[in-house]
Design a protein around this motif. Structure first.
Motif, short mmCIF file in Angstrom:
data_model
loop_
_atom_site.label_atom_id
_atom_site.label_comp_id
_atom_site.label_asym_id
_atom_site.label_seq_id
_atom_site.Cartn_x
_atom_site.Cartn_y
_atom_site.Cartn_z
N SER A 212 0.84 -1.19 0.00
CA SER A 212 0.00 0.00 0.00
C SER A 212 0.87 1.24 0.00
CB SER A 212 -0.88 0.01 1.25
OG SER A 212 -1.58 1.23 1.33
N THR B 41 0.21 4.25 0.96
CA THR B 41 0.13 5.10 2.15
C THR B 41 0.89 4.52 3.31
OG1 THR B 41 -1.93 4.03 2.81
CG2 THR B 41 -2.11 6.05 1.52
N THR C 185 2.22 10.81 4.39
CA THR C 185 1.33 10.74 3.23
C THR C 185 -0.12 10.74 3.69
OG1 THR C 185 2.97 9.54 1.93
CG2 THR C 185 0.68 9.39 1.20
N ASP C 186 -0.44 9.94 4.71
CA ASP C 186 -1.80 9.88 5.23
C ASP C 186 -2.27 11.25 5.69
OD1 ASP C 186 -1.72 7.18 4.78
OD2 ASP C 186 -1.43 6.62 6.87
N HIS D 102 -10.01 8.83 1.20
CA HIS D 102 -8.58 8.49 1.19
C HIS D 102 -8.36 7.19 0.43
CE1 HIS D 102 -4.70 7.01 2.55
NE2 HIS D 102 -4.42 8.20 3.05
N THR D 103 -9.21 6.20 0.69
CA THR D 103 -9.10 4.92 -0.01
C THR D 103 -9.31 5.08 -1.51
OG1 THR D 103 -9.91 3.74 1.96
CG2 THR D 103 -10.06 2.57 -0.16
N GLU E 145 -6.09 6.65 -2.96
CA GLU E 145 -4.99 5.68 -2.97
C GLU E 145 -5.16 4.63 -4.07
OE1 GLU E 145 -2.99 2.31 -0.02
OE2 GLU E 145 -4.71 3.47 0.65
N PHE F 31 1.44 10.30 -4.41
CA PHE F 31 1.33 8.87 -4.68
C PHE F 31 2.31 8.37 -5.73
CE2 PHE F 31 -2.60 9.62 -2.43
CZ PHE F 31 -2.61 8.52 -1.59
#
Length: 199
Positions: A31, A33, A39-40, A66-67, A70, A168
């Motif tokens: 992942s 993040t 980053t989060d 957020h998901t 990402e 990202f």
């Protein structure tokens, strides 16, 4: 420690920046993040700023958004993102438009997007847009969201898109380069290494 083993150890330290194997193994993988809390935090800040500035229509909370961000940058489809978030594809599409995350394929439209953009800027009704473009209101509504997202992004100088992309794509590149460096270095060190194991 023989010469080959010492060479392997030196390459490992050079490529990983650590002489502790378990430290690298403990790091989460897969992942973007998970490369660090920074980053989060930054994604949460960007989403919060956008929520204050624009009217979000998806109804998703910040964690779900957020998901979406990402997984969008992991090139997942709306169907896959919808499964991960637990919503339908239309909600994911709305969330992407809320966040200015327009795919190139979104712009493959059966209508003239330049004309639709002009009609939107002139604040025409959806009925007028459909009549002018010779299509039904469902199609016009869908592509109006895309054009509106692009217009909002342009007015913001693509600020939010650029910030998401920088976060990202940099994370992805860092992970990939570190992984490649480790693999290349270890492969080079072990090419001529003979293993003599006795059971």
């Amino acid at each position: 420690m023989d010469e080959k083993t010492a060479e392997l150890r030196d390459i490992f330290i050079d490529t990983t920046g650590s002489d502790t194997v378990t430290e690298s193994q403990e790091e989460a993988r897969g992942s973007l993040t998970e490369t660090g809390g920074q980053t989060d935090v930054r994604v949460a800040e960007i989403v919060g700023t956008m929520r204050e500035k624009y009217t979000f229509v998806s109804g998703l909370d910040d964690d779900d958004l957020h998901t979406v961000v990402e997984r969008f940058y992991e090139d997942e489809s709306d169907a896959d993102i919808a499964t991960a978030v637990g919503v339908d594809e239309d909600t994911v599409f709305d969330a992407r438009m809320d966040l200015h995350l327009v795919r190139e394929t979104d712009r493959d439209a059966p209508v003239d997007l330049d004309e639709l953009r002009r009609l939107l800027v002139e604040e025409t009704s959806i009925e007028e847009r459909a009549a002018a473009l010779g299509t039904d209101e469902t199609v016009v509504s869908h592509y109006s969201e895309i054009v509106e997202a692009d217009l909002e992004s342009t007015r913001a100088n693509d600020r939010f898109r650029d910030e998401f992309e920088e976060l990202f794509t940099d994370s992805a590149l860092t992970n990939r380069m570190a992984s490649d460096a480790r693999e290349d270095g270890l492969r080079e060190a072990t090419e001529d290494l003979e293993t003599d194991v006795s059971f």
